[in-house]
Write a protein that holds these residues in place. Structure first.
Motif, short mmCIF file in Angstrom:
data_model
loop_
_atom_site.label_atom_id
_atom_site.label_comp_id
_atom_site.label_asym_id
_atom_site.label_seq_id
_atom_site.Cartn_x
_atom_site.Cartn_y
_atom_site.Cartn_z
N PHE A 279 0.85 -1.19 0.00
CA PHE A 279 0.00 0.00 0.00
C PHE A 279 0.88 1.23 0.00
CE2 PHE A 279 0.13 -1.86 4.36
CZ PHE A 279 0.96 -0.94 4.97
N ALA A 280 0.25 2.36 -0.32
CA ALA A 280 0.99 3.62 -0.25
C ALA A 280 0.85 4.18 1.15
CB ALA A 280 0.40 4.60 -1.27
N GLN A 285 1.73 9.44 7.63
CA GLN A 285 2.78 8.44 7.86
C GLN A 285 4.09 8.91 7.24
OE1 GLN A 285 0.66 5.03 6.19
NE2 GLN A 285 0.87 3.93 8.13
N GLY A 311 -5.11 1.79 14.38
CA GLY A 311 -5.23 1.48 12.96
C GLY A 311 -4.71 2.58 12.05
N SER A 312 -4.10 3.61 12.60
CA SER A 312 -3.62 4.69 11.74
C SER A 312 -2.28 4.33 11.10
CB SER A 312 -3.50 5.99 12.54
OG SER A 312 -2.59 5.82 13.60
N GLY A 313 -1.72 3.20 11.49
CA GLY A 313 -0.50 2.74 10.86
C GLY A 313 0.77 3.15 11.58
N LYS A 314 0.70 3.19 12.90
CA LYS A 314 1.90 3.55 13.68
C LYS A 314 2.95 2.45 13.61
CE LYS A 314 -0.45 3.96 17.46
NZ LYS A 314 -1.79 3.74 16.89
N THR A 315 2.46 1.19 13.61
CA THR A 315 3.42 0.09 13.63
C THR A 315 4.31 0.12 12.39
OG1 THR A 315 1.74 -1.15 14.81
CG2 THR A 315 3.64 -2.37 14.04
N PRO A 464 -5.60 5.17 7.06
CA PRO A 464 -5.38 4.66 5.71
C PRO A 464 -6.71 4.59 4.96
CG PRO A 464 -4.23 3.29 7.31
CD PRO A 464 -5.04 4.28 8.09
N ARG A 467 -10.67 2.01 4.69
CA ARG A 467 -11.29 1.51 5.91
C ARG A 467 -12.79 1.66 5.78
NH1 ARG A 467 -7.03 1.50 9.58
NH2 ARG A 467 -5.67 0.15 8.38
N ASP A 591 -5.16 -7.33 16.08
CA ASP A 591 -5.43 -6.92 14.71
C ASP A 591 -5.96 -8.10 13.89
OD1 ASP A 591 -5.56 -5.61 12.34
OD2 ASP A 591 -3.39 -5.35 12.10
P1 ADP Z 1 -1.65 1.02 14.59
O1 ADP Z 1 -0.40 0.41 15.13
O2 ADP Z 1 -1.57 2.49 14.46
O3 ADP Z 1 -2.89 0.57 15.28
P2 ADP Z 1 -1.00 -0.57 12.34
O4 ADP Z 1 0.32 -0.06 11.98
O5 ADP Z 1 -1.09 -1.84 13.10
O6 ADP Z 1 -1.83 0.54 13.10
O7 ADP Z 1 -1.87 -0.65 11.02
C1 ADP Z 1 -3.15 -1.22 11.01
C2 ADP Z 1 -3.37 -1.97 9.74
O8 ADP Z 1 -3.37 -1.06 8.64
C3 ADP Z 1 -2.28 -2.97 9.46
O9 ADP Z 1 -2.89 -4.12 8.95
C4 ADP Z 1 -1.41 -2.28 8.42
O10 ADP Z 1 -0.78 -3.19 7.59
C5 ADP Z 1 -2.40 -1.43 7.67
N1 ADP Z 1 -1.85 -0.20 7.12
C6 ADP Z 1 -0.91 0.59 7.70
N2 ADP Z 1 -0.65 1.66 6.91
C7 ADP Z 1 -1.44 1.56 5.83
C8 ADP Z 1 -1.65 2.35 4.65
N3 ADP Z 1 -0.97 3.48 4.45
N4 ADP Z 1 -2.55 1.93 3.75
C9 ADP Z 1 -3.24 0.79 3.95
N5 ADP Z 1 -3.10 -0.02 5.02
C10 ADP Z 1 -2.22 0.36 5.96
#
Ligand code: ADP
Ligand code: MG
Length: 734
Positions: A279-280, A285, A311-315, A464, A467, A591
């Motif tokens: 994904f982009a 991010q 779910g904002s993609g912190k990991t 992202p 959703r 997740d």
């Molecule tokens: P957080 O830690 O903030 O709760 P995650 O990093 O676990 O969020 O990301 C949640 C889900 O979204 C994961 O399955 C991840 O692969 C996905 N994800 C992260 N960034 C993006 C993005 N830019 N576009 C689409 N999916 C993403």
């Protein structure tokens, strides 16, 4: 202003550091230590009045809370003695009133009190509110009658001063009544010499504040309302000023260390990873990623907090930072709040990396619960530097874990870790590692400034794309008891569409609470008649339910072993389980994109941000989420408002704001947050944002001119005292 008291400055026998045992006598000192933990004159003098009563003031007797210790100002109406029916002895009953209601005081075998408690006498009464045949009463209250004779004298001005003087009402306990505290404090103030003022003269003058000695005098022994108001303003500002100075010093100290700058190598691990993610990255991010890589490329240890919705993609952002560090040969440690989450992090990191990158980075789990052989192997890999990513719980801080070249520490879910724990981990590298803290609990600006004032803050607001979103509903059983059945029907429907769901309960079994660090504010605990719904009871209910006969339902809670929890999570993630009936162990990080339904029973037992976190477990994939917040709370109650606020918006920042508002007193610093709470007396981060910001600016100016506080000895001492308080607060948490 209490001119006499301040100018006399006491007899000078005591300083703020004098032990209470030397100042008050052993018995009193012991009672104070037992009740409040105070040991020094300074600590005791920081026991500020909760409010001030006026001699003429009538407080609301009409609505006294049962079972609470109260202090009221009232007048004796009538006194009556009667003998007891079944036993020997007498009861003295006195009715007192404040104009809004009547309360009965009862004394057994103390008839002599009738001589004091004559009709018309006024005073302060304190005790625990009880109930006798439907009427509120205080049994054996402590009281002190106002000495109305005192100012009768010719001096009309003195009489008026006496009548107007506010009476401090202290936070008291059953054993120590408010006026007993007032007496002890008066003794200390009489003996207290001058007090070194942490506020520089210029700052004090610029803000029209009192000096410390006067402020202490005026907060405890005001003559008029304006006295304590100015005193509280002074003391509150001082608190903010000392705290901000401490945080700015800590920040400067961290930045004074040098460490290894980490540059991603061209064509290296980070670039390879960026080429494989399906994904982009979102704009946020990318932006936060740039802030982090900029930090990493400097030889100053990074100390950054990334906040962003679940779910904002912190990991992903954190993983990219780890790859940048790995590019320069360094290792990263990722700390998760629970073993379940640590295990899940390792799995999802391995999955995100893909087989090739995973092989070269060797993400490795180290937890306390690993079998000995496996643990030894994991420790070896960390020590030898093969494992570039080491994931674990706080067990990672244990002495047994060493690293070849620890470049970065990522702490997931900040609020479970104290400053000192971060500190301990920091000491593991030869150079202090860079530190990145992730939190999904949105933190209002002033809180960030206060609790995390030593961190830089980055924010991911954007979710992202793709959703499907979450729909949230309150199920108000108080108004619609019949809807409970509908909840399970709705859950069954989701599952029959091939989805999965969570049911979250406040307790494991009736009366066994789980880790609810965030007790909802506003309601006293443990007074509810109905027991909270439990994992056990819901599990039994679902098992017996006709729609769930063919569905796979498992429990998940903190009293299961790590293996059992892990197995349940794996089975759920693999789609082998339809419903997890869980406690808040699933709060963070779990997740499973196919999970679409979340039912929270007794939702009012959870805090606003906790509900928001929980809800973030569903709607993570392309399947829309459904969140049912089941509550028995009455319409209009604070509990119900909290639940409704969560249903009304998905915006975590908005919820953090609402939460602060509903908490009124703004006690946002959970006890686990680095002991700050125990040492903040008058400052409320929710309310005092302006004071905090102002104090920070002025503290920064002072430090700019005197970075080592060499010319500000009193301020330096106050900073030391507050750091000690924090450290001991941390220790006492175990
Ligand atoms: P957080 O830690 O903030 O709760 P995650 O990093 O676990 O969020 O990301 C949640 C889900 O979204 C994961 O399955 C991840 O692969 C996905 N994800 C992260 N960034 C993006 C993005 N830019 N576009 C689409 N999916 C993403
Ligand atoms: Mg996460």
């Amino acid at each position: 202003m209490t001119a006499e008291g301040a100018d006399a400055a006491g007899t000078g026998r005591f300083t703020l550091d004098t032990r209470l045992s030397g100042a008050l006598g052993g018995r009193t000192a012991q009672a104070l230590e037992r009740a409040f933990g105070y040991r020094t004159v300074g600590e005791m003098l920081a026991h500020y009045p909760r409010r001030y009563a006026l001699r003429g003031e009538l407080t609301a007797l009409a609505s006294l809370p049962l079972d609470e210790n109260v202090t009221i100002v009232a007048e004796v109406l009538e006194v009556r003695e009667r003998s007891m029916r079944s036993r020997r002895g007498s009861i003295l009953e006195a009715k007192i009133s404040d104009g809004t209601g009547i309360l009965t005081l009862t004394f057994f075998n103390q008839a002599w009190r009738a001589r004091e408690l004559v009709p018309g006498a006024r005073g302060i009464f304190a005790g625990k509110v009880g109930d006798y045949r439907g009427a509120r009463q205080l049994a054996h209250p402590d009281y002190e009658l106002f000495d109305d004779a005192a100012p009768l004298a010719a001096d009309a001005a003195a009489a008026r001063r006496w009548a107007e003087a506010p009476i401090p009402i202290y936070p008291a306990t059953g054993a120590l009544a408010s006026w007993q505290l007032a007496k002890a404090i008066a003794l200390l103030l009489d003996g207290l010499g001058g007090v070194d003022d942490p506020l520089p003269d210029a700052v004090r003058q610029a803000r029209s504040l009192l000096d410390q000695r006067r402020a202490l005098e005026a907060v405890h022994r005001p003559e008029v309302e304006a006295d304590w108001k100015t005193a509280r303003r002074t003391l509150r500002f001082t608190e903010a000023f000392v705290l901000q100075t401490a945080l700015l010093l800590r920040r400067a100290e961290l930045r004074a260390h040098t460490t290894t700058a980490r540059h991603p190598s061209p064509g290296g691990l980070l670039e390879r990873f960026d080429g494989t993610i399906p994904f982009a990255l979102t704009g946020d991010q990318r932006e936060v990623g740039a802030e982090i890589s900029d930090d990493l490329e400097h030889p100053v240890p990074m100390n950054r907090l990334v906040q962003g919705e679940v779910g904002s993609g912190k990991t992903v952002v954190a993983l990219r930072a780890m790859l940048a560090v790995a590019d320069s040969g360094g290792q990263s440690a990722l700390l998760a709040p629970t073993e379940v989450l640590a295990a899940q992090h390792v799995r999802s990191i391995a999955r995100m990396l893909g087989p090739e990158l995973a092989a070269s980075l060797m993400p490795t789990l180290v937890t306390g619960q690993l079998p000995a052989a496996e643990r030894r192997k994991a420790l070896l890999r960390a020590a030898a530097g093969q494992a570039r990513i080491v994931v674990g719980t706080h067990a990672l801080i244990g002495d047994a874990v060493s690293f070849a070249d620890l470049g970065l520490v990522v702490v997931d879910e900040q609020h479970r870790f104290g400053v000192e724990q971060r500190e301990a981990l920091r000491l593991k590298g030869q150079h202090p590692p860079h530190v990145l803290v992730l939190t999904a609990t949105p933190i209002p600006r002033t809180v960030a400034m206060t609790v995390f004032g030593d961190l830089d803050v980055s924010t991911i607001r954007e979710l992202p794309a793709g959703r499907a979103g979450i729909e949230s509903y309150v199920v108000p059983l108080a108004d619609r008891p019949g809807w409970r059945a509908r909840v399970w029907e709705r859950l069954a429907e989701e599952i029959e569409q091939g989805r999965q769901g969570f049911v979250v309960c406040p307790t494991i079994e009736a009366r066994v609470a789980e880790d609810d660090g965030e007790a909802p504010a506003g309601e006293p605990e443990g007074e509810e008649a109905a027991p909270a719904a439990s994992v056990a009871s819901v599990l039994a209910e679902l098992t017996a339910h006709p729609r769930f006969g063919d569905k796979r339902v498992l429990p998940l809670h903190g009293r299961m072993s790590a293996d059992e929890k892990d197995a349940a999570m794996r089975a759920f993630a693999a789609g082998e389980v339809d419903v997890l009936v869980a406690t808040t162990v699933i709060e963070v990080g779990v997740d499973v994109p196919n999970a679409s339904a979340m039912v929270v029973v007794d939702a009012d037992r959870f805090g606003v941000s906790q509900l928001h976190q929980l809800r973030g477990r569903v709607g993570r994939g392309s399947v829309p989420g459904l969140c049912l917040l089941v509550t028995g709370a009455e319409q209009g109650s604070l509990a119900r408002q909290r639940v409704e606020a969560v249903a009304a918006t998905l915006d975590g920042f908005e919820l953090a704001r609402v939460d602060l508002e509903l908490r009124q007193e703004g006690d946002v610093l959970g006890a686990s947050q680095s002991g700050v709470r125990s040492s903040l007396k008058l400052l409320r981060v929710a309310r005092d944002g302006d004071v905090i910001a102002d104090a920070r600016e002025l503290a920064a100016e002072v430090l700019a001119g005197d970075p080592g506080l060499e010319r500000h000895a009193a301020l330096a001492a106050a900073v030391r005292r507050r750091l000690d308080a924090e450290a001991s607060g941390f220790l006492s948490k175990g």
